[in-house]
Design an enzyme around this catalytic site. Sequence first.
Site, short mmCIF file in Angstrom:
data_model
loop_
_atom_site.label_atom_id
_atom_site.label_comp_id
_atom_site.label_asym_id
_atom_site.label_seq_id
_atom_site.Cartn_x
_atom_site.Cartn_y
_atom_site.Cartn_z
N GLY A 1 27.55 8.46 -0.43
CA GLY A 1 27.36 9.75 -1.02
C GLY A 1 26.75 10.73 -0.31
N ASN A 2 26.23 11.83 -1.15
CA ASN A 2 25.15 12.66 -0.67
C ASN A 2 24.28 13.33 -1.61
OD1 ASN A 2 26.55 15.46 -1.65
ND2 ASN A 2 28.38 14.53 -0.71
N ARG A 3 23.55 14.19 -1.32
CA ARG A 3 22.24 14.55 -2.16
C ARG A 3 22.80 15.77 -3.24
NH1 ARG A 3 17.53 12.50 -1.06
NH2 ARG A 3 17.19 11.33 0.98
N ALA B 1 29.86 19.58 -2.38
CA ALA B 1 29.62 18.88 -1.13
C ALA B 1 30.49 17.70 -0.85
CB ALA B 1 28.12 18.30 -1.05
#
Length: 226
Positions: A33-35, A101
Site C-alpha cells: 500500500g502507500n501512505r 495515490a
Amino acid sequence: IVASFGDRVLHGKKVVVSAGPTYEDIDPVRFIGNRSSGRMGFAVAEAAAQAGAQVTLVAGPVGLASPPNIAKRIDVRSAAQMHAAVTEAAADADIYIGAAAVGDYRPNTIAAHKLKKQAGAELTLQLAENPDILASLSAQRAHPFLVGFAAETQNVESYARDKLQRKGLDMIAANQVGDGMGFETADNAITLYWVDGSAELPRADKAILARQLIEHIASRYKAVRG
Ligand code: CTP
Ligand code: CA
C-alpha cells in the site's frame, strides 16, 4: 456556502473524484500500500458537491466517512478495481479529478494461502505494472476534463509539468511531500499547473485548499470547455 462558489460553472456537472491509496494483495493477509490518507480527495469531493456538482467518489481503502451531499460512493481496494470503477463512472462525466495515490505495480500473482517464511532465504516478489487510469482516460476520444495530482519529494514543477503533458491532463495539482506535509496530514500546500499558467495555493487546511482547487477547476473548465 457563498452563493457564487465556483461561479455556478459546476452546477449539475458530473464530477468523478478518486481518493485514497490502493492496496495490492500479496496473499490473504498481506498487501502493498502507500501512505495516502484519502483526506485531500474526500475534501475535493465535498467541495465539488458544495459547488453544485453531482459527485461520484471512488475511494480506495480509507477509514473516512462519506462527505455530505455526494451522489455516489464506490469503495475499491486495488488499482485494477479503481481503474474499472473510474472508467465506468467517467464514461459520461464532465470532469475527473484523480486524487488517488494509485499503486504503480501489483504482485504478479496473489497467493491463495498465506506465504510461509523460508528462514534464512531472501524473498523476491515479482511485480506487474498497473494500468494508468488518467492516461487511459485521456487516450479516449471524448473524455472528461482531466485533473491529476502529483506528490513529489523533489523537482516538483518539472515532474508535475512532465505528468501534465505525458498523461494529457488539463490541470495538475502538485505538492511537495515530506517535512510534515502532504500525506497523513491535515494541512497541505499545492501549486496548480496548466498548459499556459499556474497558481500557488499556500499552506492551508485541506478543506480550504480543496475549495480553492475547485474554483480554479471551474474557471479552467469554463475557459476550455465552456
Ligand atoms: N495515476 C493514475 N493511474 C496510475 C498511477 C497514477 O491515474 N496507475 C494518477 C494519480 O491519480 C495522479 C497522477 O496520475 O493523479 C500522478 O500520479 P503519480 O504517481 O505522481 O504519477 P506516476 O505517473 O505514477 O509517476 P511516479 O513515477 O512519480 O509515481
Ligand atoms: Ca505513481
